[in-house]
Design a protein around this motif. Structure first.
Motif, PDB file in Angstrom:
ATOM      1  N   ALA A  29      -5.760  -8.101   0.669  1.00 34.65           N
ATOM      2  CA  ALA A  29      -4.251  -7.694   0.627  1.00 34.65           C
ATOM      3  C   ALA A  29      -4.076  -5.997   0.444  1.00 34.65           C
ATOM      4  N   LEU A  30      -4.980  -5.366   0.067  1.00 33.11           N
ATOM      5  CA  LEU A  30      -4.778  -3.822   0.175  1.00 33.11           C
ATOM      6  C   LEU A  30      -4.923  -3.448   1.641  1.00 33.11           C
ATOM      7  N   LEU A  31      -5.715  -3.916   2.164  1.00 32.49           N
ATOM      8  CA  LEU A  31      -5.658  -3.581   3.746  1.00 32.49           C
ATOM      9  C   LEU A  31      -4.477  -3.988   4.393  1.00 32.49           C
ATOM     10  N   LEU A  32      -3.930  -5.091   4.206  1.00 28.82           N
ATOM     11  CA  LEU A  32      -2.697  -5.472   4.966  1.00 28.82           C
ATOM     12  C   LEU A  32      -1.500  -4.662   4.307  1.00 28.82           C
ATOM     13  N   ALA A  33      -1.290  -4.184   3.214  1.00 30.82           N
ATOM     14  CA  ALA A  33      -0.516  -3.384   2.546  1.00 30.82           C
ATOM     15  C   ALA A  33      -0.428  -2.158   3.043  1.00 30.82           C
ATOM     16  N   THR A  34      -1.621  -1.645   3.378  1.00 27.47           N
ATOM     17  CA  THR A  34      -1.621  -0.196   3.911  1.00 27.47           C
ATOM     18  C   THR A  34      -1.230  -0.445   5.447  1.00 27.47           C
ATOM     19  N   ILE A  35      -1.837  -1.259   6.139  1.00 27.33           N
ATOM     20  CA  ILE A  35      -1.431  -1.277   7.560  1.00 27.33           C
ATOM     21  C   ILE A  35      -0.015  -1.625   8.017  1.00 27.33           C
ATOM     22  N   LYS A  36       0.719  -2.241   6.933  1.00 27.47           N
ATOM     23  CA  LYS A  36       2.112  -2.459   7.315  1.00 27.47           C
ATOM     24  C   LYS A  36       3.026  -1.239   6.963  1.00 27.47           C
ATOM     25  N   LEU A  37       2.433  -0.411   6.008  1.00 30.18           N
ATOM     26  CA  LEU A  37       3.140   0.690   5.820  1.00 30.18           C
ATOM     27  C   LEU A  37       2.731   1.901   6.565  1.00 30.18           C
ATOM     28  N   ARG A 113      -0.199  14.947  -4.296  1.00 25.61           N
ATOM     29  CA  ARG A 113      -0.242  15.527  -3.197  1.00 25.61           C
ATOM     30  C   ARG A 113       1.013  14.774  -2.472  1.00 25.61           C
ATOM     31  N   LEU A 114       0.732  13.304  -2.717  1.00 25.41           N
ATOM     32  CA  LEU A 114       1.871  12.409  -1.950  1.00 25.41           C
ATOM     33  C   LEU A 114       3.193  12.421  -2.711  1.00 25.41           C
ATOM     34  N   VAL A 115       3.244  12.790  -4.121  1.00 27.32           N
ATOM     35  CA  VAL A 115       4.223  12.848  -4.856  1.00 27.32           C
ATOM     36  C   VAL A 115       5.051  13.978  -4.302  1.00 27.32           C
ATOM     37  N   VAL A 116       4.354  15.158  -4.098  1.00 27.38           N
ATOM     38  CA  VAL A 116       5.044  16.582  -3.740  1.00 27.38           C
ATOM     39  C   VAL A 116       5.508  16.360  -2.465  1.00 27.38           C
ATOM     40  N   LEU A 117       5.180  15.236  -1.575  1.00 23.52           N
ATOM     41  CA  LEU A 117       5.539  15.189  -0.291  1.00 23.52           C
ATOM     42  C   LEU A 117       6.843  13.943  -0.274  1.00 23.52           C
ATOM     43  N   GLU A 122       5.815   3.642  -6.813  1.00 26.25           N
ATOM     44  CA  GLU A 122       5.855   2.415  -6.205  1.00 26.25           C
ATOM     45  C   GLU A 122       5.857   2.288  -4.931  1.00 26.25           C
ATOM     46  N   ALA A 123       6.044   3.238  -3.843  1.00 26.50           N
ATOM     47  CA  ALA A 123       5.605   3.563  -2.564  1.00 26.50           C
ATOM     48  C   ALA A 123       4.209   3.724  -2.500  1.00 26.50           C
ATOM     49  N   ILE A 124       3.682   4.581  -3.330  1.00 27.42           N
ATOM     50  CA  ILE A 124       2.191   4.636  -3.067  1.00 27.42           C
ATOM     51  C   ILE A 124       1.395   3.733  -3.575  1.00 27.42           C
ATOM     52  N   ALA A 125       1.950   2.760  -4.747  1.00 24.04           N
ATOM     53  CA  ALA A 125       1.220   1.601  -4.972  1.00 24.04           C
ATOM     54  C   ALA A 125       1.213   0.617  -3.963  1.00 24.04           C
ATOM     55  N   ALA A 126       2.405   0.442  -3.241  1.00 25.00           N
ATOM     56  CA  ALA A 126       2.382  -0.505  -2.276  1.00 25.00           C
ATOM     57  C   ALA A 126       1.816  -0.061  -1.019  1.00 25.00           C
ATOM     58  N   ALA A 127       1.545   1.194  -0.760  1.00 19.53           N
ATOM     59  CA  ALA A 127       0.834   1.513   0.517  1.00 19.53           C
ATOM     60  C   ALA A 127      -0.717   1.575   0.248  1.00 19.53           C
TER      61      ALA A 127
END
Length: 557
Positions: A29-37, A113-117, A122-127
Motif C-alpha cells: 500500500a505504501l509503494l502504491l500510494a507513492t507511485i500514484k502521487l 523540507r517538503l513542508v517548506v516546499l 496530509e499530502a506527505i502522509a499520502a505520498a
C-alpha cells in the motif's frame, strides 16, 4: 545501459529473483500510494529474454512493476542492461540488502523540507504511505534541542516514551539537562532515562477527567495532544495540575450523592473515611453511604461505607451481648474489620449463588423455611404495618398472582420469585440485616463457597494476625518472612492470578455453634408438639371438602 519506456504488463517476472517471500499488504500500500502521487523514482532493471524469446525479464524492481500495473500506468521508464554471467544474482542481492532506511531524525528533516516546499502534512502522509498522526509525531523532532538531534542521528535513540517527554519540555530546560547528561569521550552513549526523568512534568489526562469542556475553560485548562500515545485513546493532557484537580473537586461537589462525603486520601492513596465507618467491599446496600475521592491519577473514585447502628440503652446497665460473645485473651485471627469484610463477601457470594447456581425445588422449599428463621426477619400479623423487610417482598409476590386475582404461575416463575425472595432475606452482613447461622447453612447447601472472591489482597490479609497469615502460606510455595508485611506482600503477589479463601470465610458453620443453635430450636419445637395444631386440623376439614385432593391439600398446608 539504455533508458526506455515500456508497458509494465509486457514485462515477465524473473524466476531466479532473490526476494521470494511475499511482501506485506502495508508495504504494498505504501509503494502504491507513492507511485500514484510521484511516480516511480528509480526505474526497474530489465534484461532481454534468453532462449529465443523476444520479451524482457525483470531483474530488479518486481514490486515496482506490480504496483505500477495496480496504479493503472500505461508506460513506465526502465533500464535495459545486458545479461550478466550470474544472471543478475548479485545485482538483485545488492538491490535488496545494501539499502539502509532513513532514521527518524532524517525522516523529520526530509518532512520539514517538503513542508517548506509547500507540501501539507496530509499530502506527505499520502505520498509516503504513513498515517497523518505519524507525520505529526516526526515533526515533534523540531521541538528537540539540535545538539540532541545530532546525537540521535548517529543511532543512539531514546525510546518512544522518553522522546515524548523530551519533545514536550521547553528548549531552555533541555539545554540545562543536556549539559549534565550529554555524552563524553569515556561514555559516548547517553542514558536517556536520566534525560527524560529530569524533564518529566506531571501530566493530568483528559481521559481521567470527569468535568466537561465548559468547566475546563473556566479553570483555564488547555489540552495538549499526546501524539506518541495509543491512537485509539484520548491522549490529551495538561501540566496545570492545580487547575485539573480544582475542576475535579468542583465536579465532585456538584455530583455528590445524598449523604455522601468528599474524602481525603492517605499516603497510600486510600480514602480516609469518617470515624467508626466500615468500608463495604461487596455490593453497596440502600442504607450504605458513598465517599468520593481523587486517586493518584486525579481520577474520581468512590467507595461505599456504612456507619455502625446506634446502640440501644440497656435497662439493667449491662452492655449488649452478641452471639456467644467472649473476651479474647489475645489478638484474634481476624480483626473486626476483617470479619466485616467476610460478611460482605459471604453475602455477595450467597446472592450470586441464589441467582445462578442450580437449586432443586425441594432444596428451594427448605431454604425458604430456613430464611423465615433468620434473625433479621420479623413476622407479624394483625394490625402491624411496620414489618421490617417485607415491603420490598411485594414485588416477588406480585409475580405469582394472575390477572384474575388468583395464584397463577409456571415453575420457572415460581423459581425466580423464590430466588428473589431469598436474596432479599438472607444476608451475612454485620448489622441488622444479618440472618445469622441460617444464611451460612443455606450458602453451604447451594455451593456458595465457589462464588467467594479472591481474598489474597492487601486489604484483607492486613486483617489477619501473624499466626493466621503464616498459616495461609500452607499449600503455597510462599515461606513466612521475618517481617509480617513481607509475608503479606509475597502472598498478595502469589494470589494475583489465583484465588485464596480464608477458612473462616467458608459458609459451613462450626460444629459447636451449629449444635447450640439446633439445641435451642429443637427445644422450642418439642414444646410446640405438646399443643394441638389447630391450623392443621382446619386444613384437614378443608381437605375433606376437596374430595380426592385431600392428601395434596394436607401436604400444601
Amino acid at each position: 545501459m539504455l533508458l526506455k519506456k515500456v508497458d509494465p504488463r509486457a514485462l515477465k517476472d524473473n524466476p531466479d529473483r532473490s526476494r521470494r517471500t511475499k511482501s506485506t499488504s502495508q508495504a504494498d500500500a505504501l509503494l502504491l500510494a507513492t507511485i500514484k502521487l510521484v511516480g516511480i523514482l528509480q526505474p526497474p532493471v530489465i534484461v532481454p529474454e534468453q532462449g529465443g524469446g523476444n520479451g524482457y525479464l525483470i531483474e530488479v524492481g518486481h514490486r515496482r512493476v506490480k504496483q505500477a500495473i495496480a496504479a493503472g500506468l500505461d508506460e513506465i521508464e526502465v533500464l535495459e542492461v545486458e545479461v550478466s554471467d550470474d544472471h543478475g544474482a548479485m545485482r538483485s542481492m545488492i538491490e535488496n540488502v545494501a539499502r539502509e532506511p532513513l532514521n527518524p531524525v532524517d525522516q523529520w528533516r526530509g518532512i520539514e523540507r517538503l513542508v517548506v516546499l509547500g507540501w501539507t502534512e496530509e499530502a506527505i502522509a499520502a505520498a509516503l504511505g504513513l498515517a497523518p498522526r505519524r507525520v505529526r509525531q516526526l515533526r515533534l523532532f523540531g521541538s528537540v534541542l539540535p545538539a540532541m538531534l545530532d546525537h540521535m542521528a548517529k543511532g543512539d535513540m531514546p525510546n518512544e516514551q522518553q522522546l515524548r517527554t523530551i519533545a514536550a519540555a521547553p528548549v531552555d530546560d533541555q539545554k540545562e539537562v543536556w549539559k549534565k547528561y550529554k555524552p563524553s569521550k569515556d561514555d559516548p552513549k547517553v542514558t536517556w532515562w536520566n534525560v527524560s526523568n529530569a524533564l518529566t512534568k506531571t501530566r493530568m489526562y483528559a481521559k481521567h477527567a470527569s468535568f466537561d469542556d465548559e468547566l475546563a475553560r473556566a479553570y483555564g485548562i488547555e489540552w495538549v495532544e499526546d501524539l506518541f500515545g495509543p491512537a485509539d485513546e484520548d491522549g490529551r493532557y495538561t501540566t496545570n495540575v492545580e487547575a485539573f484537580l480544582g475542576a475535579q473537586q468542583e465536579w465532585m461537589t456538584n455530583h455528590l450523592p445524598k449523604r455522601g462525603v468528599i474524602a481525603e486520601v492517605n499516603s497510600w492513596g486510600e480514602p480516609i473515611l469518617p470515624p467508626k465507618a466500615e468500608r463495604v467491599y461487596g455490593k453497596a446496600g440502600k442504607s450504605d453511604r458513598i465517599a468520593m475521592y481523587l486517586d493518584r491519577n486525579g481520577t474520581v473514585q468512590s467507595v461505599a461505607y456504612r456507619m455502625p447502628a446506634p446502640k440501644k440503652a440497656q435497662g439493667n446497665g449491662t452492655s449488649p451481648a452478641g452471639d456467644a460473645a467472649e473476651t479474647p485473651t489475645g489478638r484474634p485471627d481476624v480483626t473486626r474489620r476483617g470479619i466485616g469484610m467476610i460478611g460482605d463477601f459471604r453475602t455477595d457470594a450467597l446472592h450470586e449463588a441464589l441467582s445462578r447456581a442450580p437449586i432443586a425445588n425441594d432444596t428451594l422449599m427448605a431454604l425458604l423455611v430456613l430464611a423465615l428463621a433468620g434473625r433479621n426477619i420479623t413476622i407479624a400479623s394483625g394490625t402491624s404495618d411496620d414489618v421490617y423487610g417485607f415491603a420490598r417482598m411485594d414485588r416477588h409476590a406480585v409475580r405469582l398472582i394472575g390477572q384474575d386475582g388468583k395464584l397463577g404461575f409456571d415453575e420457572d416463575t415460581l423459581q425466580q420469585a423464590a430466588r428473589g425472595a431469598l436474596i432479599e432475606v438472607l444476608s451475612c452482613r454485620e448489622n441488622r440485616s444479618d440472618s445469622g447461622i441460617v444464611a451460612r447453612i443455606a450458602g453451604e447447601a447451594i455451593g456458595a463457597d465457589a462464588f467467594l472472591p479472591n481474598m489474597g489482597t492487601e486489604e484483607f490479609l492486613s486483617c489477619l494476625s501473624r499466626p493466621a497469615l503464616e498459616g495461609s502460606c500452607k499449600d503455597t510455595p510462599v515461606l513466612p518472612r521475618p517481617r509480617v508485611k513481607e509475608t503479606r506482600a509475597a502472598l498478595v503477589a502469589h494470589f494475583t492470578d489465583g484465588r485464596f479463601v480464608h477458612p473462616s470465610a467458608l459458609f459451613a458453620p462450626d460444629s459447636a455453634a451449629l449444635a447450640n443453635w439446633l439445641a435451642k430450636h429443637e427445644a422450642v419445637a418439642e414444646d410446640e408438639q405438646e399443643e394441638p395444631h389447630t391450623e392443621l386440623q382446619d386444613c384437614d376439614s378443608g381437605a375433606e371438602a376437596q374430595g380426592d385432593d385431600a392428601e395434596q391439600f394436607r401436604e400444601a398446608a
